[in-house]
Design a protein around this motif. Structure first.
Motif, mmCIF file in Angstrom:
data_model
loop_
_atom_site.group_PDB
_atom_site.id
_atom_site.type_symbol
_atom_site.label_atom_id
_atom_site.label_comp_id
_atom_site.label_asym_id
_atom_site.label_seq_id
_atom_site.Cartn_x
_atom_site.Cartn_y
_atom_site.Cartn_z
ATOM 1 N N ILE A 15 0.827 -1.204 0.000
ATOM 2 C CA ILE A 15 0.000 0.000 0.000
ATOM 3 C C ILE A 15 0.863 1.257 0.000
ATOM 4 C CG2 ILE A 15 -1.510 1.371 1.505
ATOM 5 C CD1 ILE A 15 -3.089 -1.174 2.034
ATOM 6 N N ARG A 16 1.918 1.260 0.800
ATOM 7 C CA ARG A 16 2.806 2.426 0.861
ATOM 8 C C ARG A 16 3.467 2.694 -0.494
ATOM 9 N NH1 ARG A 16 4.713 4.682 5.538
ATOM 10 N NH2 ARG A 16 3.661 4.035 7.441
ATOM 11 N N MET A 17 3.790 1.631 -1.227
ATOM 12 C CA MET A 17 4.359 1.828 -2.559
ATOM 13 C C MET A 17 3.317 2.368 -3.532
ATOM 14 S SD MET A 17 7.139 -1.205 -3.267
ATOM 15 C CE MET A 17 6.165 -2.616 -2.722
ATOM 16 N N ILE A 18 2.088 1.889 -3.440
ATOM 17 C CA ILE A 18 1.028 2.352 -4.338
ATOM 18 C C ILE A 18 0.793 3.853 -4.175
ATOM 19 C CG2 ILE A 18 -1.447 2.203 -4.857
ATOM 20 C CD1 ILE A 18 -1.289 -0.787 -4.166
ATOM 21 N N VAL A 19 0.815 4.330 -2.922
ATOM 22 C CA VAL A 19 0.539 5.755 -2.674
ATOM 23 C C VAL A 19 1.822 6.584 -2.587
ATOM 24 C CG1 VAL A 19 -1.643 5.246 -1.543
ATOM 25 C CG2 VAL A 19 0.415 5.444 -0.155
ATOM 26 N N SER A 20 2.952 5.973 -2.947
ATOM 27 C CA SER A 20 4.250 6.671 -3.027
ATOM 28 C C SER A 20 4.764 7.189 -1.691
ATOM 29 C CB SER A 20 4.172 7.826 -4.047
ATOM 30 O OG SER A 20 3.975 7.319 -5.340
ATOM 31 N N LEU A 21 4.407 6.514 -0.601
ATOM 32 C CA LEU A 21 5.003 6.865 0.686
ATOM 33 C C LEU A 21 6.401 6.271 0.812
ATOM 34 C CD1 LEU A 21 2.014 6.537 3.186
ATOM 35 C CD2 LEU A 21 3.176 8.628 2.460
ATOM 36 N N ILE A 22 6.643 5.176 0.085
ATOM 37 C CA ILE A 22 7.994 4.624 -0.023
ATOM 38 C C ILE A 22 8.267 4.298 -1.489
ATOM 39 C CG2 ILE A 22 8.110 3.680 2.325
ATOM 40 C CD1 ILE A 22 7.440 0.948 1.190
ATOM 41 N N LYS A 23 9.546 4.252 -1.833
ATOM 42 C CA LYS A 23 9.941 4.038 -3.223
ATOM 43 C C LYS A 23 9.837 2.564 -3.604
ATOM 44 C CE LYS A 23 13.645 5.340 -6.410
ATOM 45 N NZ LYS A 23 15.000 5.937 -6.521
#
Length: 314
Positions: free
Chosen positions: A48-56
């Protein structure tokens, strides 16, 4: 026009020498509630964090309504509303003023009419002018969803949204997610609460140690077996089992008590067994099927994965 609201292709995250997420691909259809299932630490939140660009991302592509996140970042992100952690608000301000504050920071213009529209959508219109410090946890969760919906996104992403909610709050949350989906909003939700996801999701994927090991519709998964477990309540379970073993030799039957036995059969065979028992002078007082839960299916799928690929589940 994009068929799917969200497309995730070969999503991968490597930290050091460890693959946290390993080549994960899935899609979410318009107006669908799609679940990411798996134990804590499986990689759901990282996805989820990758989908919303919170992590690379180490590798992979994310597309929303046909727009690629890498090539059209602002346009793609404007289609996403998300709650990745517990929503935080100014408790001394009203729900309305909190939403107004976030509306002022939005890329798209958000009108006062839109603020009240999302308040009604999450059923907070009667409490929207109350201070957030008076809200229950469930109401704060709904206010978080309202915030995520302010800019009218096509996709709502929620990470463990029912954590800390009581049963009533969980049910209310589930009901208004269904209402959002009915309005055409796509929902991606992650959780380890299998019983709740069974009631909430249209389709789901199981994530195990960073890998996607299963994906299907909830209906297909719950109806996967041709046979079902059926419990008969009878005048004598021992006599009934003797009859069945004599007449239906291939039937998987088990005595549960003096007056109950279970049998694994196809649906059409239930009436055959009932007629057979009555014809042999055995009274039948009750027949009920045993409902298979998503937890049962989840354990079947994950245990099968372990057997096929070796090793022991952590």
């Amino acid at each position: 026009m994009a068929v799917n609201t969200l497309e995730v292709r070969s999503l991968t995250k490597v930290i050091g020498k460890k693959k946290i997420v390993d080549d994960v691909s899935f899609s979410v259809k318009k107006g669908e509630i799609f679940g990411l299932l798996g134990p804590n630490g499986a990689g759901k939140t990282t996805i989820i964090r990758m989908i919303v660009s919170l992590i690379k991302r180490t590798a992979g592509e994310v597309t929303v309504n046909g727009n690629n996140l890498d090539g059209q970042f602002k346009k793609t992100m404007s289609e996403i509303g998300a709650i990745v952690e517990n929503p935080e608000f100014y408790k001394y301000m009203s729900g309305y003023k909190n939403l107004k504050h976030y509306a002022n920071m939005a890329i798209k213009e958000v009108s006062d009419e839109r603020i009240m529209e999302v308040a009604r959508l999450v059923k907070l219109e009667d409490a929207i002018y109350q201070k957030v410090k008076t809200y229950s946890l469930g109401m704060r969760q709904r206010l978080g969803v309202a915030q995520a919906l302010l800019h009218n996104p096509s996709l709502l992403i929620l990470d463990e949204p029912t954590n800390g909610l009581d049963p009533q709050g969980i049910r209310e949350f589930r009901d208004y997610l269904h209402a959002l989906a009915h309005e055409g909003i796509s929902v991606l939700v992650s959780s380890h609460l299998l019983a709740e996801m069974q009631l909430m999701c249209d389709r789901f994927a199981i994530i195990e140690k960073g890998k996607l090991i299963h994906i299907s519709s909830m209906k297909e998964t719950m109806e996967e077996d041709e046979k079902m477990e059926v419990i008969f309540e009878v005048s004598s379970s021992l006599k009934a089992v003797d009859v069945l073993k004599g007449q239906l030799s291939n039937t998987d039957v088990k005595v549960l008590s003096e007056d109950q036995f279970s049998v694994n059969v196809e649906k059409a065979t239930i009436s055959t067994i009932n007629k057979l028992l009555i014809s042999k002078g055995i009274d039948v007082y009750g027949i009920r099927t045993v409902t298979v839960s998503l937890e049962d299916r989840f354990l079947e799928i994950t245990n099968k994965e372990v057997k096929e690929h070796g090793g022991v589940m952590q």
